[in-house]
Design an enzyme around this catalytic site. Structure first.
Site, PDB file in Angstrom:
ATOM      1  N   HIS A  46       0.840  -1.206   0.000  1.00 40.76           N
ATOM      2  CA  HIS A  46       0.000   0.000   0.000  1.00 40.76           C
ATOM      3  C   HIS A  46       0.877   1.260   0.000  1.00 40.76           C
ATOM      4  O   HIS A  46       0.689   2.173  -0.807  1.00 40.76           O
ATOM      5  CB  HIS A  46      -0.903  -0.049   1.236  1.00 40.76           C
ATOM      6  CG  HIS A  46      -1.691   1.195   1.500  1.00 40.76           C
ATOM      7  ND1 HIS A  46      -3.053   1.254   1.348  1.00 40.76           N
ATOM      8  CD2 HIS A  46      -1.314   2.430   1.932  1.00 40.76           C
ATOM      9  CE1 HIS A  46      -3.474   2.461   1.654  1.00 40.76           C
ATOM     10  NE2 HIS A  46      -2.444   3.211   2.026  1.00 40.76           N
ATOM     11  N   GLU A  47       1.872   1.268   0.898  1.00 39.27           N
ATOM     12  CA  GLU A  47       2.742   2.449   1.005  1.00 39.27           C
ATOM     13  C   GLU A  47       3.585   2.627  -0.258  1.00 39.27           C
ATOM     14  O   GLU A  47       3.854   3.758  -0.671  1.00 39.27           O
ATOM     15  CB  GLU A  47       3.643   2.357   2.236  1.00 39.27           C
ATOM     16  CG  GLU A  47       2.887   2.342   3.561  1.00 39.27           C
ATOM     17  CD  GLU A  47       1.912   3.499   3.717  1.00 39.27           C
ATOM     18  OE1 GLU A  47       2.178   4.591   3.188  1.00 39.27           O
ATOM     19  OE2 GLU A  47       0.863   3.299   4.346  1.00 39.27           O
ATOM     20  N   HIS A  93       1.693   4.552  -2.793  1.00 37.02           N
ATOM     21  CA  HIS A  93       1.845   5.995  -2.590  1.00 37.02           C
ATOM     22  C   HIS A  93       3.202   6.466  -3.128  1.00 37.02           C
ATOM     23  O   HIS A  93       3.290   7.467  -3.829  1.00 37.02           O
ATOM     24  CB  HIS A  93       1.808   6.347  -1.098  1.00 37.02           C
ATOM     25  CG  HIS A  93       0.458   6.220  -0.466  1.00 37.02           C
ATOM     26  ND1 HIS A  93      -0.649   6.879  -0.933  1.00 37.02           N
ATOM     27  CD2 HIS A  93       0.042   5.536   0.631  1.00 37.02           C
ATOM     28  CE1 HIS A  93      -1.691   6.599  -0.156  1.00 37.02           C
ATOM     29  NE2 HIS A  93      -1.298   5.782   0.808  1.00 37.02           N
TER      30      HIS A  93
HETATM   31 ZN   LIG Z   1      -2.279   5.150   2.533  1.00 34.52          ZN
END
Ligand SMILES: [Zn+2]
Length: 375
Positions: free
Chosen positions: A68-69, A72
């Site tokens: 998830h990170e 980003h």
């Molecule tokens: Zn996030």
């Protein structure tokens, strides 16, 4: 966040750190899944196998959050925003950017990238769950289904419009795009974040009192949200206040200097006679080469100071040398400056002009707040 993170890896050039508390979380998840969840889900599973599934679930969750990170991080990089590091901590992760997003579009795509990855991860585990069938739940089936469910839960929670959750960032970006006013958008998004935080604390305490101690998790997450939203709000206010303000206008001059070849006893003498807690250090040509803070001397017991010079103990971080034109808001986003508390301001040839400290900046913030209150 409480506690410093420990670097565990470097992936695609981005350092990945974990908070020591993460180990506690891994243990808690392993224990709660191994003692309660998996024995319920998988018929006749052994104790050991159940705890092994618990640990595997915790580690897979860790990998999901990391993915998830990175979602980003990859988008931020593509948009020209550097990623300092990825920190995994108590309840998730954070991709620390080296600067603020420059436009609402950047913020929007950055905020959506993480949840998009989580959606893909949840869908993949969901598809696997269907493939494995649910007529008779096997260990593998239960493990995969848990990941599908937990990722779906993370996705849902993350998209709540409460800053600094991703959904709150999306909301802020949309408001920013419409009004063009980043600080007003941050105020509103942070207020929503705090509101949701209080709601979660209330709900959590209520459920806990009604005999479901698991509700306390909500309270913990709520407290985190309240604190994080408050911190983001202050940060946004300060950033707005200082963007476009050059370091040169806030620095203290003239800089009181100390030569790098001075002995530590000489340095101790300088601290004793001057009212400073840090000195820029210069080389023989008078150029700034580092900074010496009083606690760097204090940490050394007297007998160990002998024979050492300032050059041996000073902070040499080049990020603590800035020009007078540097934006104060940029400096405040520099973790090295925030931690060391001061930087030396240099001219084009590297000679010190003055010192900029967090105290100088804090004083300005307080003075301006005072003015706003009396005006
Ligand atoms: Zn996030």
């Amino acid at each position: 966040m409480p506690g410093r993170s420990i670097r565990i890896a470097r992936i695609a050039g981005i350092p990945v750190g974990i908070s020591p508390l993460w180990l506690v979380i891994v243990a808690l998840i392993t224990w709660s899944l191994g003692s309660g969840y998996y024995p319920d889900q998988v018929h006749g599973i052994s104790r050991l196998a159940s705890y092994a599934l618990g640990l595997a679930s915790a580690l897979l969750l860790f990998a999901s959050i990391l993915a998830h990170e990175f979602g980003h991080a990859v988008v931020a990089r593509r948009r020209g925003v550097g990623i300092e590091e990825i920190d995994l901590w108590l309840l998730g992760g954070v991709a620390r950017m080296t600067s603020q997003p420059k436009s609402a579009e950047d913020e929007l795509s950055f905020a959506l990238a993480g949840p998009a990855v989580t959606a893909v991860v949840a869908a993949a585990f969901g598809a696997l769950t269907l493939l494995l069938g649910r007529a008779e739940t096997t260990a593998m089936g239960a493990l995969v289904r848990y990941q599908a469910e937990i990722n779906l839960l993370i996705l849902g929670f993350n998209l709540l419009p409460a800053f600094p959750l991703d959904g709150g960032r999306v909301a802020r970006a949309l408001m920013w795009r419409r009004s063009g006013d980043l600080s007003a958008a941050t105020e509103t998004a942070a207020a929503l974040g705090r509101g949701l935080g209080y709601l979660l604390v209330g709900l959590g305490v209520l459920t806990a009192f009604n005999g479901a101690p698991g509700g306390l998790w909500f309270a913990v997450i709520g407290f985190f949200l309240i604190a994080a939203a408050g911190a983001e709000r202050v940060h946004a206010q300060v950033t707005t206040m200082f963007s476009g303000v050059p370091v040169g206008s806030l620095m203290s001059t003239p800089a009181s200097l100390i030569p790098s070849r001075s002995t530590l006893d000489e340095a101790a003498g300088r601290f004793a006679e001057a009212r400073f807690t840090a000195f820029p250090v210069t080389d023989s040509a008078g150029r700034a080469v580092g900074m010496l803070r009083i606690d760097q001397l204090e940490r050394l017991p007297l007998p160990r100071r002998g024979g050492l010079t300032v050059a041996d103990v000073m902070n040499r971080d080049p990020k603590l040398r800035v020009t007078a034109q540097t934006d104060v808001s940029e400096l405040l986003d520099q973790p090295e400056f925030v931690e060391f508390g001061r930087a030396v301001v240099i001219d084009a040839s590297g000679h010190p002009l003055g010192v900029i400290s967090r105290t100088d900046i804090d004083r300005t913030v307080r003075a301006r707040n005072l003015y706003q209150r009396t005006a």
